[in-house]
Design an enzyme around this catalytic site. Structure first.
Site, PDB file in Angstrom:
ATOM      1  N   ASN A   9      -5.479  68.052  67.272  1.00 51.67           N
ATOM      2  CA  ASN A   9      -5.940  67.908  65.887  1.00 51.67           C
ATOM      3  C   ASN A   9      -6.418  69.284  65.421  1.00 51.67           C
ATOM      4  OD1 ASN A   9      -7.183  67.278  63.491  1.00 51.67           O
ATOM      5  ND2 ASN A   9      -8.851  66.097  64.411  1.00 51.67           N
ATOM      6  N   LYS A  11      -7.344  70.106  62.594  1.00 50.26           N
ATOM      7  CA  LYS A  11      -8.329  69.966  61.501  1.00 50.26           C
ATOM      8  C   LYS A  11      -7.978  70.920  60.350  1.00 50.26           C
ATOM      9  CE  LYS A  11     -11.710  68.513  64.845  1.00 50.26           C
ATOM     10  NZ  LYS A  11     -13.096  68.263  65.146  1.00 50.26           N
ATOM     11  N   HIS A  98     -10.666  59.294  61.614  1.00 52.45           N
ATOM     12  CA  HIS A  98     -11.425  60.319  62.334  1.00 52.45           C
ATOM     13  C   HIS A  98     -12.873  60.321  61.831  1.00 52.45           C
ATOM     14  CE1 HIS A  98     -12.748  64.210  63.818  1.00 52.45           C
ATOM     15  NE2 HIS A  98     -11.752  64.132  64.684  1.00 52.45           N
ATOM     16  N   GLU A 100     -14.795  62.602  61.084  1.00 49.09           N
ATOM     17  CA  GLU A 100     -15.046  63.528  59.966  1.00 49.09           C
ATOM     18  C   GLU A 100     -14.599  62.907  58.647  1.00 49.09           C
ATOM     19  OE1 GLU A 100     -13.077  66.860  61.786  1.00 49.09           O
ATOM     20  OE2 GLU A 100     -14.670  66.925  63.288  1.00 49.09           O
ATOM     21  N   GLU A 170     -13.602  58.591  70.360  1.00 52.41           N
ATOM     22  CA  GLU A 170     -14.232  59.894  70.200  1.00 52.41           C
ATOM     23  C   GLU A 170     -15.716  59.717  69.869  1.00 52.41           C
ATOM     24  OE1 GLU A 170     -11.024  62.993  69.064  1.00 52.41           O
ATOM     25  OE2 GLU A 170     -11.877  62.165  67.244  1.00 52.41           O
ATOM     26  N   GLY A 176     -16.764  68.683  68.893  1.00 51.69           N
ATOM     27  CA  GLY A 176     -17.020  70.051  68.445  1.00 51.69           C
ATOM     28  C   GLY A 176     -18.392  70.573  68.843  1.00 51.69           C
ATOM     29  N   SER A 216     -14.732  67.489  72.683  1.00 48.49           N
ATOM     30  CA  SER A 216     -14.898  68.687  73.523  1.00 48.49           C
ATOM     31  C   SER A 216     -14.064  68.616  74.807  1.00 48.49           C
ATOM     32  CB  SER A 216     -16.376  68.933  73.844  1.00 48.49           C
ATOM     33  OG  SER A 216     -17.104  69.121  72.646  1.00 48.49           O
TER      34      SER A 216
HETATM   35  C1  PEP Z   1     -11.520  65.927  67.350  1.00 46.17           C
HETATM   36  O1  PEP Z   1     -12.024  66.266  66.296  1.00 46.17           O
HETATM   37  O2  PEP Z   1     -10.646  65.063  67.315  1.00 46.17           O
HETATM   38  C2  PEP Z   1     -11.994  66.545  68.576  1.00 46.17           C
HETATM   39  C3  PEP Z   1     -11.870  65.864  69.660  1.00 46.17           C
HETATM   40  O3  PEP Z   1     -12.569  67.797  68.482  1.00 46.17           O
HETATM   41  P1  PEP Z   1     -13.089  68.726  69.694  1.00 46.17           P
HETATM   42  O4  PEP Z   1     -12.073  68.643  70.784  1.00 46.17           O
HETATM   43  O5  PEP Z   1     -13.202  70.098  69.098  1.00 46.17           O
HETATM   44  O6  PEP Z   1     -14.414  68.151  70.119  1.00 46.17           O
END
Ligand code: PEP
Length: 254
Positions: A9, A11, A98, A100, A170, A176, A216
């Site tokens: 992703n 983003k 997601h 976000e 997630e 992040g 992460s």
């Molecule tokens: C995501 O936003 O889907 C995600 C998993 O981000 P990160 O790996 O940066 O935590």
């Protein structure tokens, strides 16, 4: 048997040109193939065309995913993208729900459910995200919270081919932040998700649906998550922005 999936992703990162360069770099990193691992890259909407061309021209061993979609077919929805438009540009997957989008743009479980139905009616595989906040995790109600999300997000779906519907667990507190859930934390929730899917769709369908972990995830920790029974891959944010680190995660899954 479920093929593992590693999805990136991007983003709101990478201009059109940077996106093409990253996709080309990934083609080089993965020139030995990806075995049984399904690899998906999800660039920003304006980068989809460029990455689609790289995939087509270079025979890339990965698929194209969008980061969002609207559930209507067409019309006066300024700024939105219809499922048919994604099909036209070569996208085969699309992230929905997601955290976000839920947090900054007010996407609800009802929206996620409508988006999944719209995508599936166009043959696009939803990568449907769920996950709890730190507050919910600290209250110890994370499993029931995510189970409720799954029930709402999947209500009324017709899943004929379970390989065509993907869930990403997630935990919001791990996205992040550099703070990861442990592999056991991921298994606890992913196992509960699969049980919920079995109750709704039957065990055979539930056993065919990929459940990814995201938050992460990086080359150093992905193997630990993949070692768990109900974790079938990863949705990767930060570590998908460099071809070498994303490719290393694909190789760890092979
Ligand atoms: C995501 O936003 O889907 C995600 C998993 O981000 P990160 O790996 O940066 O935590």
């Amino acid at each position: 048997m479920r093929n593992r999936m590693i999805a990136g992703n991007w983003k709101m990162n990478k201009t059109f040109t940077e996106g093409v360069v990253l996709a080309q770099g990934l083609v080089r990193e993965l020139e030995g193939g990806t075995g049984d691992v399904d690899v998906v890259v999800c660039p920003p909407t304006v980068d989809l065309k460029g990455v689609s061309e790289v995939i087509e021209q270079e025979g890339a061993p990965f698929s194209l995913g969008a980061q969002n979609v609207y559930f209507e077919e067409s019309g006066a929805y300024t700024g939105e993208t219809a499922p048919d438009m994604l099909v036209g540009i070569g996208a085969t997957h699309c992230i929905i729900g997601h955290s976000e989008r839920r947090g900054y743009f007010g996407e609800t479980d009802e929206d996620v459910n409508r988006k999944a139905k719209a995508l599936m009616s166009h043959g696009i595989v939803p990568i449907s995200c769920c996950g709890e906040s730190l507050e919910v995790r600290e209250a110890g109600t994370h499993v029931s919270f995510v189970v409720e999300q799954i029930k709402k997000d999947t209500a009324g779906l017709k899943i004929d081919d379970p390989s065509k519907y993907v869930i990403a667990y997630e935990p919001i507190w791990a996205i992040g932040t550099g703070k990861t859930a442990t592999a056991d934390d991921a298994q606890e929730v992913c196992g509960a998700i699969r049980e919920t899917l079995a109750e709704a769709f039957g065990q055979e369908v539930a056993d065919g649906i990929r459940i990814l972990y995201g938050g992460s995830a990086k080359p150093e920790n992905v193997a630990g998550f993949l070692g768990k029974d109900d974790v079938d891959g990863a949705l990767v944010g930060g570590a998908s922005l460099k071809a070498d680190s994303f490719a290393a995660m694909v190789k760890a899954a092979m």
